[in-house]
Motif scaffolding. Structure first.
Motif, PDB file in Angstrom:
ATOM      1  N   PRO A 261     -15.747  -1.323 -42.362  1.00  0.00           N
ATOM      2  CA  PRO A 261     -15.794  -1.460 -43.834  1.00  0.00           C
ATOM      3  C   PRO A 261     -15.864  -0.307 -44.503  1.00  0.00           C
ATOM      4  N   ILE A 262     -16.118   0.904 -44.167  1.00  0.00           N
ATOM      5  CA  ILE A 262     -16.358   2.252 -44.746  1.00  0.00           C
ATOM      6  C   ILE A 262     -15.164   3.246 -44.207  1.00  0.00           C
ATOM      7  N   MET A 263     -14.314   2.754 -43.566  1.00  0.00           N
ATOM      8  CA  MET A 263     -13.235   3.651 -42.931  1.00  0.00           C
ATOM      9  C   MET A 263     -11.919   3.575 -43.556  1.00  0.00           C
ATOM     10  N   SER A 264     -11.372   4.675 -44.102  1.00  0.00           N
ATOM     11  CA  SER A 264     -10.056   4.372 -44.939  1.00  0.00           C
ATOM     12  C   SER A 264      -8.999   4.244 -43.999  1.00  0.00           C
ATOM     13  N   GLU A 265      -7.901   3.656 -44.463  1.00  0.00           N
ATOM     14  CA  GLU A 265      -6.595   3.619 -43.486  1.00  0.00           C
ATOM     15  C   GLU A 265      -6.048   4.879 -43.225  1.00  0.00           C
ATOM     16  N   VAL A 266      -6.271   5.829 -43.660  1.00  0.00           N
ATOM     17  CA  VAL A 266      -5.799   7.273 -43.091  1.00  0.00           C
ATOM     18  C   VAL A 266      -6.855   7.511 -41.953  1.00  0.00           C
ATOM     19  N   GLU A 267      -8.174   7.583 -42.289  1.00  0.00           N
ATOM     20  CA  GLU A 267      -8.905   7.762 -41.132  1.00  0.00           C
ATOM     21  C   GLU A 267      -8.470   6.914 -39.697  1.00  0.00           C
ATOM     22  N   ARG A 268      -8.370   5.990 -40.224  1.00  0.00           N
ATOM     23  CA  ARG A 268      -8.423   4.779 -38.975  1.00  0.00           C
ATOM     24  C   ARG A 268      -6.950   5.174 -38.253  1.00  0.00           C
ATOM     25  N   SER A 269      -5.977   5.306 -39.150  1.00  0.00           N
ATOM     26  CA  SER A 269      -4.367   5.600 -38.452  1.00  0.00           C
ATOM     27  C   SER A 269      -4.651   7.095 -37.559  1.00  0.00           C
ATOM     28  N   ILE A 270      -5.413   7.924 -38.327  1.00  0.00           N
ATOM     29  CA  ILE A 270      -5.346   9.400 -37.472  1.00  0.00           C
ATOM     30  C   ILE A 270      -6.361   9.186 -36.065  1.00  0.00           C
ATOM     31  N   PHE A 271      -7.300   8.343 -36.372  1.00  0.00           N
ATOM     32  CA  PHE A 271      -8.198   8.273 -35.304  1.00  0.00           C
ATOM     33  C   PHE A 271      -7.585   7.507 -34.028  1.00  0.00           C
ATOM     34  N   ASN A 272      -6.825   6.467 -34.294  1.00  0.00           N
ATOM     35  CA  ASN A 272      -5.954   5.695 -33.156  1.00  0.00           C
ATOM     36  C   ASN A 272      -4.939   6.336 -32.772  1.00  0.00           C
TER      37      ASN A 272
END
Length: 659
Positions: free
Chosen positions: A38-49
């Protein structure tokens, strides 16, 4: 030139064979990604992946929480502690953080008030959450959010004013007792009599915002709900991501439940001096259900969002209707011929991202078409399709260019039996041609291009002699190619779509002025916004348009004009209008009047800001006793506020603005 078809095949194969750690995530990282979703941005998720090692992922998690720590000087991370408390509550009481209630609770925390409407005969199980969201980015100070169980089945869903209506809140048995022709108004009237606060919330997420029960929430509700879910992208400083700058590219993440395929087509036109965005949506499938009349029925929502490249929503439009056909028409229109939905909206100049969403609420299936466009009021404006019609009426319809209308093909598939027809509005003679995607030297010029008396270029190209293949449809004006898209020409028979389109009468021109005024306002182009607001005739200067006009003048710092507009008895004194009135009075140093409006604001809920402003205002008026009362009230509210754990309190020593 490389073959476009081969390139597409290669890309598809690469997606199958290239390894990704995301396909082999350990249970630990899957669990963590779900917890923070719920609190993770799309950019953060993309980089983490894309992180390659365990060490990188653990370092990322450390930075992730530090970026959200309100008090880095303390050993605890207060935000992280409270967030996991929210997650635990959502998992235990709200169906988990993947549910609508759980996700909102994780983002916004405990609501200021919560009202349950479970067990009533006339309404489905639903809850009304009232939030005080002071200091949250792009959210109003107070909000209504409804969660309901459609027909008392399944999980609680978030209610979207405009997409949903009071009808959705009625129990199935009670709904059947109402007149189907007046169902929307009857449903709202019942709610207003039995549950007045729930009825108000069904119209808008903003308390007191005026809206029609027949078309609720068409203004700001959808934008505000979108802003809630985009809080992770707006509130958190992401400079820490530069520590992972060795990663290249960005992974697009789309979270949908029942996504379906489809086609979307967008084109710009100009009619009577107004630029229009035209769009056609063709879903691959439309599932229906049998209703009480044994007809095939589907509840459809067609939503348009225009946003700039910074993510600011310029305009949003929602069109809701019930599709109802018998078995024969279902087979003819839906199963065999397929149904295309067409609509349009006025649009201002600029560079925008367009998102069109087709939602089948009956089957809970969605198709989304996104496209970037550049709007230049000077043109050129191009329409093409398989049929051109010269119109006799003056009404506004999709894909109309002055007196002509084009029937476009959303799939961009044409047969050899078709004739490619089109209209181009341009100040210069165009060069139009088909270019084979595999061979730039394989050109087919469009030579039948004629200029009509109004200055429009009309063109045709019979396709019977064009070999089946993929082609770029190219338009050049001068030395510049202004348009290029891929079309398909086939020898096979392709059934044409059946169009379901909206239309507006000639009188809607003034409504378009209002829409353009709002778009310019949302884009921050205040002078142009005010120009269009001032074009509105007296009958359109009402409780909906006047507060927005006042907002434009307020941002322009014409505070006297704000008071002139909003002190009219036609304008309801909602939270937003009272805030504008109070702020304008403060700016004009009309402190006695400001106190009146500030006191009226408190009926929407006490807040630290309002009480601090009242205290400072009374102090400026020389009334120290009153100032002390409000300072003490502000202090007490601040001490009891949960926000004290996340951010330091902030004192205002002089009268200032509220918004």
């Amino acid at each position: 030139m490389k073959s476009l078809k081969k390139a597409l095949i290669i890309l598809s194969l690469l997606s199958l064979v290239l390894p990704s750690w995301g396909q082999k995530k350990s249970g630990e990282w899957k669990r963590w990604l779900r917890e923070v979703s719920p609190i993770m941005s799309e950019v953060e998720r993309s980089i983490f992946n894309e992180l390659p090692t365990e060490e990188d992922r653990r370092r990322f998690v450390d930075f992730f929480w530090k970026a959200r720590d309100p008090k880095p000087e303390t050993p605890q991370n207060e935000y992280k502690i409270e967030y996991y408390q929210r997650v635990a509550y959502a998992e235990k009481r709200l169906g988990g953080i993947d549910s609508d209630r759980g996700r909102i609770y994780a983002l916004l925390g405990e609501p200021m008030e919560k009202h349950s409407y479970s067990g009533y005969e006339k309404v489905v199980d639903c809850e009304l959450w009232i939030y005080h969201t002071e200091d949250r980015v792009n959210l109003p100070p107070f909000m209504y959010l409804i969660f309901f169980r459609r027909n008392n089945t399944g999980d609680y869903r978030l209610y979207y004013p405009g997409v949903n209506s009071a009808v959705d809140l009625l129990s199935p048995g009670y709904k059947e007792s109402l007149n189907a022709r007046t169902l929307s108004m009857s449903s709202y009237n019942m709610l207003r009599q039995s549950f007045p606060q729930l009825a108000e919330a069904s119209l808008s997420v903003i308390p007191g915002e005026k809206s029609s029960p027949l078309s609720p929430g068409t203004g700001s509700s959808g934008i505000i709900i979108a802003n809630i879910f985009s809080l992770p992208d707006r509130e958190v400083e992401k400079t820490y991501l530069k520590n992972f700058s060795s990663l290249t590219g960005n992974v697009e993440v789309t979270l949908t439940t029942k996504s379906i395929d489809g086609y979307g087509f967008i084109s710009l036109t100009q009619n009577q001096g107004i630029t229009f965005l035209n769009y056609a949506i063709l879903p691959e499938v439309i599932h229906t259900k049998k209703n009480a009349a044994n007809k095939n029925e589907a509840e459809i929502s067609l939503m348009l969002i225009i946003e700039d490249f910074s993510g600011n929503i310029i305009y949003q439009k929602e069109r809701n209707f019930t599709l109802e056909v018998d078995d024969n028409r279902k087979k003819l229109f839906i199963d065999s011929r397929r149904l295309a939905f067409k609509d349009f909206a006025p649009i201002i100049e600029g560079d925008f991202r367009i998102r069109i969403t087709f939602l089948n609420k009956t089957s809970e299936e969605v198709f989304v078409h996104e496209q970037k466009i550049k709007v230049n009021p000077q043109g050129p404006f191009l329409l093409f399709g398989h049929k051109l019609v010269e119109l006799q009426s003056e009404k506004f319809i999709p894909f109309r260019q002055e007196k002509y209308k084009i029937l476009p093909e959303p799939r961009l598939i044409f047969t050899q039996q078709d004739t490619l027809r089109g209209i181009l509005k341009s100040s210069q003679q165009p060069v139009l041609r088909l270019v084979n995607v595999d061979d730039e030297n394989d050109l087919i010029p469009l030579t039948n291009v004629n200029k009509d008396p109004t200055g429009l270029f009309l063109f045709t190209l019979p396709l019977s002699q064009v070999k089946p293949d993929y082609y770029f449809f190219s338009v050049r004006i001068g030395n510049q190619e202004v348009y290029r898209t891929v079309i398909t020409i086939t020898a096979a028979e392709v059934q044409k779509t059946i169009d379901l389109e909206s239309s507006d009468p000639q009188e809607a021109r003034y409504n378009y002025f209002f829409i353009l005024a709002q778009e310019y306002l949302n884009a921050g182009l205040l002078a142009k916004s005010i120009t269009y607001f001032e074009k509105l005739p007296p009958q359109l200067r009402n409780e909906v348009s006047l507060p927005l006009m006042a907002k434009a003048y307020y941002l322009k710092k014409d505070y006297a004009r704000v008071l002139e507009i909003l002190e009219s008895p036609r304008v309801p004194k909602t939270y937003s209008t009272l805030a504008l009135l109070a702020n304008s009075c403060l700016q004009l140093n009309q402190l006695e009047k400001a106190v009146i409006y500030l006191e009226q604001l408190r009926q929407y809920g006490d807040s630290v800001t309002i009480n601090q402003t009242l205290a400072a205002t009374f102090l400026s008026l020389g009334n120290q006793e009153k100032a002390k009362i409000y300072y003490e009230r502000a202090k007490k509210l601040r001490e009891t506020s949960k926000e004290k754990k996340e951010k330091p309190s902030w004192k205002r020593k002089t009268p200032s603005k509220l918004l």
